[in-house]
Design an enzyme around this catalytic site. Structure first.
Site, PDB file in Angstrom:
ATOM      1  N   GLU A   1      -3.469  17.619 -11.661  1.00 56.77           N
ATOM      2  CA  GLU A   1      -4.165  18.432 -13.002  1.00 56.77           C
ATOM      3  C   GLU A   1      -5.525  18.461 -12.955  1.00 56.77           C
ATOM      4  OE1 GLU A   1      -1.828  16.308 -16.198  1.00 56.77           O
ATOM      5  OE2 GLU A   1      -3.323  16.603 -17.515  1.00 56.77           O
TER       6      GLU A   1
ATOM      7  N   HIS B   1       1.886  13.838 -29.318  1.00 55.24           N
ATOM      8  CA  HIS B   1       1.436  12.527 -29.118  1.00 55.24           C
ATOM      9  C   HIS B   1       0.928  11.830 -30.188  1.00 55.24           C
ATOM     10  CE1 HIS B   1       1.417  12.840 -24.506  1.00 55.24           C
ATOM     11  NE2 HIS B   1       2.679  12.514 -24.885  1.00 55.24           N
TER      12      HIS B   1
ATOM     13  N   ARG C   1       0.825  -1.105   0.023  1.00 56.65           N
ATOM     14  CA  ARG C   1       0.084  -0.095   0.022  1.00 56.65           C
ATOM     15  C   ARG C   1       0.817   1.125   0.139  1.00 56.65           C
ATOM     16  NH1 ARG C   1      -3.786  -2.863   3.087  1.00 56.65           N
ATOM     17  NH2 ARG C   1      -5.448  -3.600   2.014  1.00 56.65           N
TER      18      ARG C   1
ATOM     19  N   LYS D   1       4.008  11.551 -11.119  1.00 58.43           N
ATOM     20  CA  LYS D   1       3.216  10.785 -11.877  1.00 58.43           C
ATOM     21  C   LYS D   1       3.750   9.366 -12.241  1.00 58.43           C
ATOM     22  CE  LYS D   1       0.246  14.031 -14.768  1.00 58.43           C
ATOM     23  NZ  LYS D   1      -0.036  14.550 -15.992  1.00 58.43           N
TER      24      LYS D   1
ATOM     25  N   ASN E   1       1.199  20.066 -20.756  1.00 53.47           N
ATOM     26  CA  ASN E   1       0.802  19.211 -22.045  1.00 53.47           C
ATOM     27  C   ASN E   1       0.896  20.119 -23.302  1.00 53.47           C
ATOM     28  OD1 ASN E   1       0.601  16.951 -20.311  1.00 53.47           O
ATOM     29  ND2 ASN E   1      -1.536  17.386 -19.987  1.00 53.47           N
TER      30      ASN E   1
ATOM     31  N   HIS F   1       1.787  18.633 -26.921  1.00 56.10           N
ATOM     32  CA  HIS F   1       1.633  17.086 -26.609  1.00 56.10           C
ATOM     33  C   HIS F   1       0.498  16.751 -27.153  1.00 56.10           C
ATOM     34  CE1 HIS F   1       4.940  17.740 -23.686  1.00 56.10           C
ATOM     35  NE2 HIS F   1       5.169  16.497 -23.566  1.00 56.10           N
TER      36      HIS F   1
ATOM     37  N   GLU G   1      11.343  19.493 -23.992  1.00 53.34           N
ATOM     38  CA  GLU G   1      10.625  19.863 -22.632  1.00 53.34           C
ATOM     39  C   GLU G   1      11.339  21.030 -22.203  1.00 53.34           C
ATOM     40  OE1 GLU G   1       7.773  18.231 -22.077  1.00 53.34           O
ATOM     41  OE2 GLU G   1       8.008  16.483 -23.038  1.00 53.34           O
TER      42      GLU G   1
ATOM     43  N   HIS H   1       9.995  11.031 -29.126  1.00 51.57           N
ATOM     44  CA  HIS H   1       8.909  12.057 -28.115  1.00 51.57           C
ATOM     45  C   HIS H   1       9.044  13.406 -28.389  1.00 51.57           C
ATOM     46  CE1 HIS H   1       6.277  13.288 -24.963  1.00 51.57           C
ATOM     47  NE2 HIS H   1       7.157  13.727 -24.410  1.00 51.57           N
TER      48      HIS H   1
ATOM     49  N   LYS I   1       8.417  23.436 -13.712  1.00 52.84           N
ATOM     50  CA  LYS I   1       7.778  21.946 -13.499  1.00 52.84           C
ATOM     51  C   LYS I   1       7.316  22.175 -12.010  1.00 52.84           C
ATOM     52  CE  LYS I   1       6.147  17.753 -14.156  1.00 52.84           C
ATOM     53  NZ  LYS I   1       6.227  16.503 -14.810  1.00 52.84           N
TER      54      LYS I   1
ATOM     55  N   ARG J   1      -1.936  22.237 -14.389  1.00 54.41           N
ATOM     56  CA  ARG J   1      -0.991  21.156 -14.707  1.00 54.41           C
ATOM     57  C   ARG J   1      -1.360  20.674 -16.173  1.00 54.41           C
ATOM     58  NH1 ARG J   1       1.708  16.279 -11.136  1.00 54.41           N
ATOM     59  NH2 ARG J   1       2.931  15.425 -12.890  1.00 54.41           N
TER      60      ARG J   1
END
Ligand code: GLY
Length: 384
Positions: free
Chosen positions: A244, A259, A129, A151, A252, A255, A193, A271, A234, A248
């Site tokens: 997010e 993506h 946990r 994340k 992106n 992206h 980035e 990427h 960041k 946040r």
């Protein structure tokens, strides 16, 4: 020039203070191995890494830490590669932890790039946990992006990062000197980035990147101050919107189109290359919508095309020619529950646009998306 910095991710609001520091210092990995840098207390440490990084730094780190009698130190390594970012790897790592008798007071040290950080963080979040972990990123992309913000996740047959959690690390320890061993493809991933961070929140940083020598593609090294700058951006965003809920989403930027290009190429395009193109396209959409100040839009376009030229990417034409397929990927990838595309778009360099309601996710029509692909084809053709 800034050679060492500590950037705070402030998560002191809400239940329990989960704030942590990102320590960025040249040679800090050596310090860690030599025992002169204090790690969060633990009854045992489990260094999770991949086969490439294990060869370069894994043994040294484990031996260094063991020599300091910090409790038990074990090295757990899995085969390197994006394809290993799956539940099988997570299961294998958790099984090893179980077999070694890892308790809740154990701490995982995630030593590696984005795949290692995401998988190790995911295992840390669910093992008994949840146990603590420290990110020790060894690629530029992981240093400026994925190691910060909590994340975690693994890919599934139906999409990327489909099983995941928010689980913040106890600390991030970043050594820019380890980047010397990076292949070129990795540089563009991190550089994209860094540029994104500049556009969304730091105009001064954008100017600094623009003033780098003409053929700059990052392979000759990234000034540490840019790594620090990106980490600050960041950390600032995550501190204000960990989950997010809205802000946040500005991380992106570039992206949605990026993506779609990446997926549509079957991940042959990197990427970073896709995010560079994604910012070109989404910047164009922002300019067409009249939200991106024209002079800033032109500056962004000029820098991105310059980086693109230096990146020497091939195999783009077939990807750009199938616009319907790209749109399908963009719609499938969108991170919202609404049925239309939403993007975070710049208003000027260093500031993102908000709707009248103060939201950062702006509805964008399918048609604007498709036209931005036409724009990309034109813009890149004139570069040849
Ligand atoms: N890489 C985007 C985020 O962490 O939110």
């Amino acid at each position: 020039m800034e050679k060492t910095a500590t950037v705070r991710v402030d998560l002191s609001r809400g239940v329990g203070d989960r704030s942590y520091d990102v320590l960025i210092r040249e040679g800090v990995l050596e310090e860690l191995g030599a025992g002169s840098l204090r790690l969060p207390d633990a009854e045992s440490y489990y260094v999770v890494t991949d086969s490439n990084v294990a060869r370069l730094y894994g043994g040294r780190l484990r031996n260094g830490l063991s020599g300091q009698r910090r409790g038990r130190v074990e090295l757990l390594s899995f085969r390197a590669g994006e394809a290993r970012k799956n539940v099988g790897t997570a299961w294998a790592l958790a099984s090893r932890l179980g077999a070694l008798g890892a308790e809740r007071g154990s701490v995982i040290l995630a030593l590696g790039g984005g795949v290692v950080g995401d998988v190790a963080g995911f295992v840390a979040s669910v093992y008994k946990r949840g146990i603590g972990y420290v990110q020790i990123p060894t690629t530029l992309l992981a240093q400026v992006d994925s190691s910060i913000g909590g994340k975690t996740g693994v890919d599934a047959p139906w999409g990327k990062n489909q099983l995941g959690t928010f689980h913040q690390p106890l600390a991030v320890i970043t050594d820019p000197t380890v980047l010397g061993t990076l292949p070129r493809r990795e540089w563009i991933n991190g550089l994209a980035e860094i540029v994104k961070c500049a556009v969304i929140a730091d105009e001064g940083m954008f100017e600094r990147i623009s003033s780098l020598p003409a053929g700059f593609d990052g392979s000759s090294g990234i000034p540490v101050e840019l790594i620090v700058g990106a980490c600050r951006v960041k950390a600032g965003v995550v501190s204000r919107d960990e989950r997010e809920l809205d802000l946040r989403a500005i991380l992106n930027y570039g992206h949605t189109v990026g993506h779609a290009l990446e997926s549509s190429s079957g991940y042959r395009l990197s990427h970073g290359a896709c995010v560079i193109l994604g910012m070109l396209a989404e910047g164009w959409i922002a300019s067409q919508m009249g939200v991106f100040r024209e002079a800033d839009y032109e500056k962004q376009t000029e820098l991105l095309l310059r980086i693109w030229k230096g990146a020497g990417v091939t195999g783009l034409r077939p990807v750009l020619s199938n616009k319907k397929r790209l749109l399908r990927f963009a719609l499938a990838d969108k991170k919202t529950t609404s049925s239309s595309l939403r993007m975070s778009l710049p208003e000027r360099l260093g500031r993102m646009h908000t709707t009248k309601e103060g939201r950062h996710k702006i509805p964008v029509s399918d048609e604007a998306f498709v036209r931005s692909i036409d724009y990309l084809r034109e813009a890149l053709r004139s570069q040849r």
